[in-house]
Design a protein around this motif. Structure first.
Motif, PDB file in Angstrom:
ATOM      1  N   GLY A  73       1.384   0.940  -8.836  1.00 18.05           N
ATOM      2  CA  GLY A  73       2.177   2.126  -8.595  1.00 18.05           C
ATOM      3  C   GLY A  73       3.653   1.857  -8.805  1.00 18.05           C
ATOM      4  N   VAL A  74       4.387   2.900  -9.123  1.00 18.23           N
ATOM      5  CA  VAL A  74       5.830   2.805  -9.363  1.00 18.23           C
ATOM      6  C   VAL A  74       6.511   4.005  -8.724  1.00 18.23           C
ATOM      7  CG1 VAL A  74       7.657   2.743 -11.100  1.00 18.23           C
ATOM      8  CG2 VAL A  74       5.474   1.609 -11.560  1.00 18.23           C
TER       9      VAL A  74
ATOM     10  N   GLU B  32      16.859  -3.860  -1.299  1.00 15.63           N
ATOM     11  CA  GLU B  32      15.874  -4.037  -0.235  1.00 15.63           C
ATOM     12  C   GLU B  32      14.709  -3.059  -0.355  1.00 15.63           C
ATOM     13  OE1 GLU B  32      16.027  -6.546   1.947  1.00 15.63           O
ATOM     14  OE2 GLU B  32      17.785  -7.173   0.785  1.00 15.63           O
ATOM     15  N   ASP B  33      14.732  -2.212  -1.371  1.00 14.41           N
ATOM     16  CA  ASP B  33      13.706  -1.181  -1.524  1.00 14.41           C
ATOM     17  C   ASP B  33      12.611  -1.655  -2.482  1.00 14.41           C
ATOM     18  OD1 ASP B  33      15.158   0.561   0.113  1.00 14.41           O
ATOM     19  OD2 ASP B  33      16.312   1.315  -1.603  1.00 14.41           O
ATOM     20  N   TYR B  34      11.369  -1.631  -2.011  1.00 15.07           N
ATOM     21  CA  TYR B  34      10.233  -1.970  -2.877  1.00 15.07           C
ATOM     22  C   TYR B  34       9.849  -0.738  -3.685  1.00 15.07           C
ATOM     23  CZ  TYR B  34       9.783  -6.498  -0.688  1.00 15.07           C
ATOM     24  OH  TYR B  34      10.028  -7.791  -0.264  1.00 15.07           O
ATOM     25  N   VAL B  35       9.819  -0.904  -4.996  1.00 15.84           N
ATOM     26  CA  VAL B  35       9.703   0.260  -5.874  1.00 15.84           C
ATOM     27  C   VAL B  35       8.544   0.172  -6.868  1.00 15.84           C
ATOM     28  CG1 VAL B  35      12.168   0.740  -5.679  1.00 15.84           C
ATOM     29  CG2 VAL B  35      11.364  -0.755  -7.514  1.00 15.84           C
TER      30      VAL B  35
ATOM     31  N   TYR C  49       0.828  -1.210   0.000  1.00 20.99           N
ATOM     32  CA  TYR C  49       0.000   0.000   0.000  1.00 20.99           C
ATOM     33  C   TYR C  49       0.867   1.267   0.000  1.00 20.99           C
ATOM     34  CZ  TYR C  49      -3.973   3.017   1.105  1.00 20.99           C
ATOM     35  OH  TYR C  49      -4.951   3.997   1.062  1.00 20.99           O
ATOM     36  N   GLU C  50       1.975   1.243   0.697  1.00 22.39           N
ATOM     37  CA  GLU C  50       2.851   2.411   0.741  1.00 22.39           C
ATOM     38  C   GLU C  50       3.407   2.745  -0.638  1.00 22.39           C
ATOM     39  OE1 GLU C  50       5.762   1.394   3.632  1.00 22.39           O
ATOM     40  OE2 GLU C  50       4.522   1.956   5.355  1.00 22.39           O
ATOM     41  N   VAL C  51       3.764   1.709  -1.412  1.00 25.77           N
ATOM     42  CA  VAL C  51       4.289   1.947  -2.761  1.00 25.77           C
ATOM     43  C   VAL C  51       3.216   2.571  -3.642  1.00 25.77           C
ATOM     44  CG1 VAL C  51       5.200   0.854  -4.842  1.00 25.77           C
ATOM     45  CG2 VAL C  51       5.969   0.074  -2.589  1.00 25.77           C
TER      46      VAL C  51
END
Length: 347
Positions: free
Chosen positions: A252-253, A231-234, A189-191
């Motif tokens: 989302g991107v 480690e970053d969800y993008v 959801y944050e992405v």
């Protein structure tokens, strides 16, 4: 004899949608349950049934309201995300006409307008739909043929995008994975939320996606995908699965990682997975109006899909209040993009 009802036997409801060529996931009782559990959504089922109580036509609507209080009516609209569905017969068409007429009478005063988002070619039903006051507007979409080997799907994609995919696969910096843990919904959801904030478009409450995970995921009717760099969800997406079709619901991107092409890599993995698992079509979930600039459409066009125009139909229940709604939206949002916020797809 046709009766108009607001509830159905779940089994009869589910079987009817599955048997109709135009039946889609938004017509199913499972999707109804998702909206019923989500904050800010009020689903209603409208159905025309025969003398045995079996459905002939369905109109599932979901009322979405931006604010309550004195502006509630001015900011409430009913969306039929999958439009209508009816039995392909004279009896079905007649039942649909009766259903639309009854709905129009009973919905007045509850919502500002009702929008039918057509996900298939309903040109054979446009006459009864428009006769009941629903005006038609063009709205395009891209459908990708994935009923073939992944290699052929890749070959059908635009040359430049195909190059990016091959480069990304060789580089391996973007890792794409299906999300099978509910706890990761926070990350997902944050992405998506970051993307919507950047675009200044409102995003559905998190409860919608929690409900979708709880109701649809156990039945194999939804997939949540994540892409990461290190480690970053993008990048993230939610894909609805029904019959032989994958429907792009939300995504989302993170623009900060645009140089890694995470959106393209995520999309490729979804298409490849679909081709390998027996799906025939990927539905991009809408691409706006050709008369308007829409950057998302440009992205979707890269993947070699067929451009279709199934359009949308809208019934304005109160033209006077619809005009007043512009003032209401300006007060609430302090912006003048009324039709964009209300009529435009929420994706």
């Amino acid at each position: 004899m046709v009766d108009i009802v607001n509830s159905l036997n779940i089994g009869a409801w589910r079987d009817f949608v599955a048997q109709q060529p135009d039946g889609n996931i938004f017509h199913t009782p499972e999707m109804f349950q998702v909206f019923a559990r989500a904050k800010g959504y009020q689903p209603e089922l409208w159905a025309a049934v025969d003398s045995n109580g079996l459905p002939l036509a369905l109109l599932p609507t979901t009322t979405v309201t931006l604010v309550g209080g004195p502006f509630r009516l001015l900011t409430s609209r009913a969306l039929a995300y999958g439009s209508i569905v009816c039995q392909r017969s004279p009896e079905g068409a007649s039942a649909l006409a009766a259903l639309l007429a009854e709905y129009r009478q009973r919905a007045k005063g509850k919502v500002l307008f009702t929008e039918l988002r057509n996900l298939s070619d309903l040109s054979h039903l446009q006459q009864p739909i428009q006769d009941c006051g629903y005006f038609y507007e063009d709205h395009v979409n891209y459908l990708i043929n994935i009923g073939c080997q992944p290699e052929q799907v890749l070959a059908n994609i635009g040359a430049r995008t195909r190059k990016h995919i091959r480069h990304g696969l060789n580089k391996g910096s973007v890792v794409v994975e299906q999300m099978n843990e509910r706890a990761k919904l926070t990350t997902w959801y944050e992405v998506v939320a970051k993307t919507y904030r950047m675009a200044r478009v409102p995003l559905a409450d998190r409860s919608l996606f929690e409900a979708a995970y709880d109701v649809l995921h156990p039945k194999g009717m939804i997939q949540f995908w994540l892409a990461r760099v290190g480690e970053d969800y993008v990048a993230a997406s939610a894909e609805l699965l029904y019959k032989d079709l994958i429907y792009g619901w939300y995504g989302g991107v993170d623009r900060d990682y645009a140089h890694e092409q995470p959106g393209i890599m995520l999309m490729w993995h979804i298409l490849s997975w679909g081709a390998e698992n027996g799906f025939r079509t990927y539905d991009f979930g809408g691409a706006g109006r050709l008369t308007e600039q829409y950057g998302v459409r440009d992205f979707k066009a890269k993947f070699g899909g067929a451009l279709v125009c199934y359009g949308r139909n809208t019934l304005i229940h109160s033209p006077r209040l619809f005009k007043l709604s512009k003032l209401g939206y300006q007060i609430v949002t302090r912006r003048g993009h009324i039709e964009k916020r209300m009529i435009k797809s929420e994706q």
